[in-house]
Scaffold this motif. Structure first.
Motif, PDB file in Angstrom:
ATOM      1  N   ASP A  81     -20.060  -5.604 -46.635  1.00 26.94           N
ATOM      2  CA  ASP A  81     -20.753  -5.542 -47.928  1.00 26.94           C
ATOM      3  C   ASP A  81     -19.929  -6.312 -48.959  1.00 26.94           C
ATOM      4  OD1 ASP A  81     -21.942  -4.924 -50.332  1.00 26.94           O
ATOM      5  OD2 ASP A  81     -22.089  -2.773 -49.960  1.00 26.94           O
ATOM      6  N   THR A  82     -20.162  -7.617 -49.053  1.00 28.12           N
ATOM      7  CA  THR A  82     -19.337  -8.467 -49.919  1.00 28.12           C
ATOM      8  C   THR A  82     -19.513  -8.137 -51.401  1.00 28.12           C
ATOM      9  OG1 THR A  82     -21.082 -10.149 -49.886  1.00 28.12           O
ATOM     10  CG2 THR A  82     -19.296 -10.379 -48.274  1.00 28.12           C
ATOM     11  N   THR A  83     -20.675  -7.631 -51.772  1.00 31.46           N
ATOM     12  CA  THR A  83     -20.888  -7.252 -53.168  1.00 31.46           C
ATOM     13  C   THR A  83     -19.933  -6.144 -53.576  1.00 31.46           C
ATOM     14  OG1 THR A  83     -23.233  -7.834 -53.031  1.00 31.46           O
ATOM     15  CG2 THR A  83     -22.568  -6.404 -54.837  1.00 31.46           C
ATOM     16  N   ARG A  84     -19.673  -5.245 -52.657  1.00 29.37           N
ATOM     17  CA  ARG A  84     -18.821  -4.091 -52.954  1.00 29.37           C
ATOM     18  C   ARG A  84     -17.349  -4.357 -52.668  1.00 29.37           C
ATOM     19  NH1 ARG A  84     -19.971   2.037 -50.636  1.00 29.37           N
ATOM     20  NH2 ARG A  84     -18.419   3.111 -51.913  1.00 29.37           N
ATOM     21  N   TYR A  85     -17.075  -5.063 -51.539  1.00 33.03           N
ATOM     22  CA  TYR A  85     -15.703  -5.191 -51.086  1.00 33.03           C
ATOM     23  C   TYR A  85     -15.136  -6.615 -51.140  1.00 33.03           C
ATOM     24  CZ  TYR A  85     -16.770  -0.614 -49.022  1.00 33.03           C
ATOM     25  OH  TYR A  85     -17.141   0.693 -48.826  1.00 33.03           O
ATOM     26  N   GLY A  86     -15.978  -7.622 -51.371  1.00 37.47           N
ATOM     27  CA  GLY A  86     -15.506  -8.994 -51.240  1.00 37.47           C
ATOM     28  C   GLY A  86     -15.414  -9.353 -49.768  1.00 37.47           C
ATOM     29  N   ASP A  87     -14.642 -10.374 -49.433  1.00 37.87           N
ATOM     30  CA  ASP A  87     -14.495 -10.799 -48.040  1.00 37.87           C
ATOM     31  C   ASP A  87     -13.448  -9.938 -47.334  1.00 37.87           C
ATOM     32  OD1 ASP A  87     -16.353 -12.881 -48.299  1.00 37.87           O
ATOM     33  OD2 ASP A  87     -14.821 -14.215 -49.133  1.00 37.87           O
ATOM     34  N   VAL A  88     -13.853  -9.310 -46.247  1.00 39.05           N
ATOM     35  CA  VAL A  88     -12.950  -8.479 -45.443  1.00 39.05           C
ATOM     36  C   VAL A  88     -12.860  -9.106 -44.053  1.00 39.05           C
ATOM     37  CG1 VAL A  88     -12.499  -6.181 -44.517  1.00 39.05           C
ATOM     38  CG2 VAL A  88     -13.633  -6.421 -46.738  1.00 39.05           C
ATOM     39  N   PRO A  89     -11.832  -9.904 -43.781  1.00 36.96           N
ATOM     40  CA  PRO A  89     -11.730 -10.554 -42.473  1.00 36.96           C
ATOM     41  C   PRO A  89     -11.490  -9.553 -41.353  1.00 36.96           C
ATOM     42  CG  PRO A  89      -9.718 -10.875 -43.724  1.00 36.96           C
ATOM     43  CD  PRO A  89     -10.695 -10.239 -44.662  1.00 36.96           C
ATOM     44  N   VAL A  90     -11.996  -9.885 -40.179  1.00 41.82           N
ATOM     45  CA  VAL A  90     -11.793  -9.063 -38.985  1.00 41.82           C
ATOM     46  C   VAL A  90     -10.951  -9.862 -38.007  1.00 41.82           C
ATOM     47  CG1 VAL A  90     -12.886  -7.846 -37.074  1.00 41.82           C
ATOM     48  CG2 VAL A  90     -14.014  -7.913 -39.307  1.00 41.82           C
ATOM     49  N   TYR A  91      -9.737  -9.396 -37.773  1.00 41.01           N
ATOM     50  CA  TYR A  91      -8.857 -10.045 -36.808  1.00 41.01           C
ATOM     51  C   TYR A  91      -9.010  -9.350 -35.465  1.00 41.01           C
ATOM     52  CZ  TYR A  91      -6.755 -12.028 -40.990  1.00 41.01           C
ATOM     53  OH  TYR A  91      -6.556 -12.692 -42.178  1.00 41.01           O
ATOM     54  N   THR A  92      -8.988 -10.144 -34.411  1.00 47.88           N
ATOM     55  CA  THR A  92      -9.140  -9.579 -33.082  1.00 47.88           C
ATOM     56  C   THR A  92      -8.135 -10.197 -32.131  1.00 47.88           C
ATOM     57  OG1 THR A  92     -10.704  -9.133 -31.277  1.00 47.88           O
ATOM     58  CG2 THR A  92     -10.935 -11.242 -32.418  1.00 47.88           C
ATOM     59  N   ALA A  93      -7.622  -9.394 -31.218  1.00 52.05           N
ATOM     60  CA  ALA A  93      -6.635  -9.858 -30.243  1.00 52.05           C
ATOM     61  C   ALA A  93      -6.752  -9.008 -28.991  1.00 52.05           C
ATOM     62  CB  ALA A  93      -5.225  -9.768 -30.814  1.00 52.05           C
ATOM     63  N   GLU A  94      -6.338  -9.572 -27.873  1.00 55.41           N
ATOM     64  CA  GLU A  94      -6.395  -8.842 -26.613  1.00 55.41           C
ATOM     65  C   GLU A  94      -5.438  -7.658 -26.642  1.00 55.41           C
ATOM     66  OE1 GLU A  94      -8.535  -9.285 -24.278  1.00 55.41           O
ATOM     67  OE2 GLU A  94      -9.421 -11.079 -25.191  1.00 55.41           O
ATOM     68  N   ARG A  95      -5.739  -6.685 -25.817  1.00 58.01           N
ATOM     69  CA  ARG A  95      -4.984  -5.438 -25.815  1.00 58.01           C
ATOM     70  C   ARG A  95      -3.494  -5.661 -25.548  1.00 58.01           C
ATOM     71  NH1 ARG A  95      -6.538  -0.372 -25.928  1.00 58.01           N
ATOM     72  NH2 ARG A  95      -5.108   1.267 -25.232  1.00 58.01           N
ATOM     73  N   LYS A  96      -3.154  -6.601 -24.666  1.00 55.30           N
ATOM     74  CA  LYS A  96      -1.742  -6.829 -24.338  1.00 55.30           C
ATOM     75  C   LYS A  96      -0.962  -7.306 -25.569  1.00 55.30           C
ATOM     76  CE  LYS A  96      -2.459 -11.562 -22.606  1.00 55.30           C
ATOM     77  NZ  LYS A  96      -2.312 -12.455 -21.421  1.00 55.30           N
ATOM     78  N   ILE A  97      -1.653  -7.962 -26.494  1.00 60.39           N
ATOM     79  CA  ILE A  97      -1.007  -8.397 -27.736  1.00 60.39           C
ATOM     80  C   ILE A  97      -0.911  -7.233 -28.706  1.00 60.39           C
ATOM     81  CG2 ILE A  97      -1.218  -9.917 -29.743  1.00 60.39           C
ATOM     82  CD1 ILE A  97      -2.608 -11.936 -27.897  1.00 60.39           C
TER      83      ILE A  97
ATOM     84  N   ALA B 193      -0.834  -4.172 -28.065  1.00 64.72           N
ATOM     85  CA  ALA B 193       0.041  -3.115 -27.556  1.00 64.72           C
ATOM     86  C   ALA B 193       1.464  -3.252 -28.085  1.00 64.72           C
ATOM     87  CB  ALA B 193       0.041  -3.117 -26.036  1.00 64.72           C
ATOM     88  N   GLN B 194       1.791  -4.405 -28.654  1.00 64.37           N
ATOM     89  CA  GLN B 194       3.121  -4.605 -29.247  1.00 64.37           C
ATOM     90  C   GLN B 194       3.280  -3.815 -30.549  1.00 64.37           C
ATOM     91  OE1 GLN B 194       3.955  -8.870 -29.602  1.00 64.37           O
ATOM     92  NE2 GLN B 194       2.605  -9.261 -27.875  1.00 64.37           N
ATOM     93  N   LEU B 195       2.169  -3.426 -31.143  1.00 66.16           N
ATOM     94  CA  LEU B 195       2.220  -2.636 -32.371  1.00 66.16           C
ATOM     95  C   LEU B 195       2.671  -1.209 -32.056  1.00 66.16           C
ATOM     96  CD1 LEU B 195      -1.151  -3.709 -34.020  1.00 66.16           C
ATOM     97  CD2 LEU B 195       1.134  -4.359 -34.779  1.00 66.16           C
ATOM     98  N   ALA B 196       3.619  -0.710 -32.816  1.00 65.34           N
ATOM     99  CA  ALA B 196       4.091   0.649 -32.608  1.00 65.34           C
ATOM    100  C   ALA B 196       2.946   1.638 -32.782  1.00 65.34           C
ATOM    101  CB  ALA B 196       5.213   0.980 -33.593  1.00 65.34           C
ATOM    102  N   GLY B 197       2.764   2.511 -31.794  1.00 67.49           N
ATOM    103  CA  GLY B 197       1.742   3.539 -31.896  1.00 67.49           C
ATOM    104  C   GLY B 197       0.323   3.066 -31.655  1.00 67.49           C
TER     105      GLY B 197
END
Length: 281
Positions: free
Chosen positions: A78-94, A96-100
């Motif tokens: 909803d760009t009227t309400r939030y502006g541009d909200v990018p969606v980043y996507t990456a494979e699970r193996k990448i 999984a490097q994030l803690a938790g």
């Protein structure tokens, strides 16, 4: 249309908010209006959006774009309400490097921190509040907020030395209820609480109940406690409990009777018992 950006590592600027920034950097005390927190899992993100929080960006596995993240993407689009909200996507193996990451259900959202209300604003119509003194364990903070939401606390106040309620673990443990319960800090520096915090609550019409083991304490089922029109339940840090000065300045010292030689409960468990027993009936 929402922009979907595929990433092959977590070093890029767009995903640094998820991978590189410390909790202190996310909080951004020097410029609070730029502060960020991370909501994890579709359920918590959905709850945050329902409560009016503003999304900044999303990160998820590709399978969730048309799966459990689809509705979240649509809402954040909803760009009227939030502006541009990018969606980043990456494979699970990448990811999984994030803690938790294994605990996040594969979907994360960076969100703007709200401006905190004043103590006076948050207490204006409240009858039962919890005050958390110097509780540093994020798991306990999250559990206390969950109990506060479930057991009819109107608000939570945290002292300046408490753990940040919007840190990842606290939000996760609370199942997002931290985003539902009104809360704020009572003071900017520790002495704001220790040198007049209870007097400030008293000026707002609250009697204060220090949860502590003491020879001068009253039982939690004392009728006088339940009869108070406005009551602040004060809970202390793990191990040391409440400061002696805090106990001395409160109107009541309250204990939970124990059996089988147990000397005390964990602060989160004690909070849940106190919230239930002392709720407005």
């Amino acid at each position: 249309m929402t922009e979907i950006i595929e990433v092959t590592d977590l070093s890029g600027e767009g995903v640094s908010v998820f991978s590189k920034l410390t909790e202190a950097q996310l909080r951004n005390r020097l410029e609070p209006e730029k502060g960020i927190f991370i909501a994890e899992s579709p359920k918590v993100i959905d709850l945050a959006l329902n409560e009016g929080y503003i999304p900044v960006s999303l990160l998820m596995e590709p399978k969730h774009i048309e799966g459990q993240g689809k509705e979240i993407i649509e809402r954040c689009g909803d760009t009227t309400r939030y502006g541009d909200v990018p969606v980043y996507t990456a494979e699970r193996k990448i990811l999984a490097q994030l803690a938790g990451f294994e605990l996040t259900r594969g979907v994360l959202c960076a969100m703007r921190r709200p401006k905190l209300p004043t103590v006076e604003e948050i207490c204006q119509n409240a009858r039962r509040i919890a005050v958390l003194e110097n509780i540093m364990d994020s798991t306990n903070i999250g559990a206390i907020f969950r109990s506060a939401a479930a057991l009819d606390m109107d608000a939570v106040l945290v002292t300046p030395s408490c753990c940040d309620p919007l840190c990842r673990r606290a939000v996760r443990v609370s199942m997002g209820t931290i985003l539902q319960v009104p809360w704020t800090r009572i003071g900017e520096v520790p002495t704001d609480w220790s040198e007049g915090g209870t007097d400030r609550l008293r000026s707002l019409g609250f009697k204060t109940a220090a949860m502590a083991l003491s020879d001068n304490s009253v039982s939690i089922d004392d009728p006088a406690l339940k009869a108070e029109e406005k009551l602040a339940i004060v809970l202390g840090a793990e191990g040391d409990g409440l400061a002696k000065e805090t106990i001395a300045s409160c109107d009541y010292t309250v204990k939970i009777p124990m059996s089988h030689g147990v000397d005390s409960l964990n602060v989160a468990a004690a909070g849940a018992v106190a919230f239930w027993e002392l709720r407005v009936r």
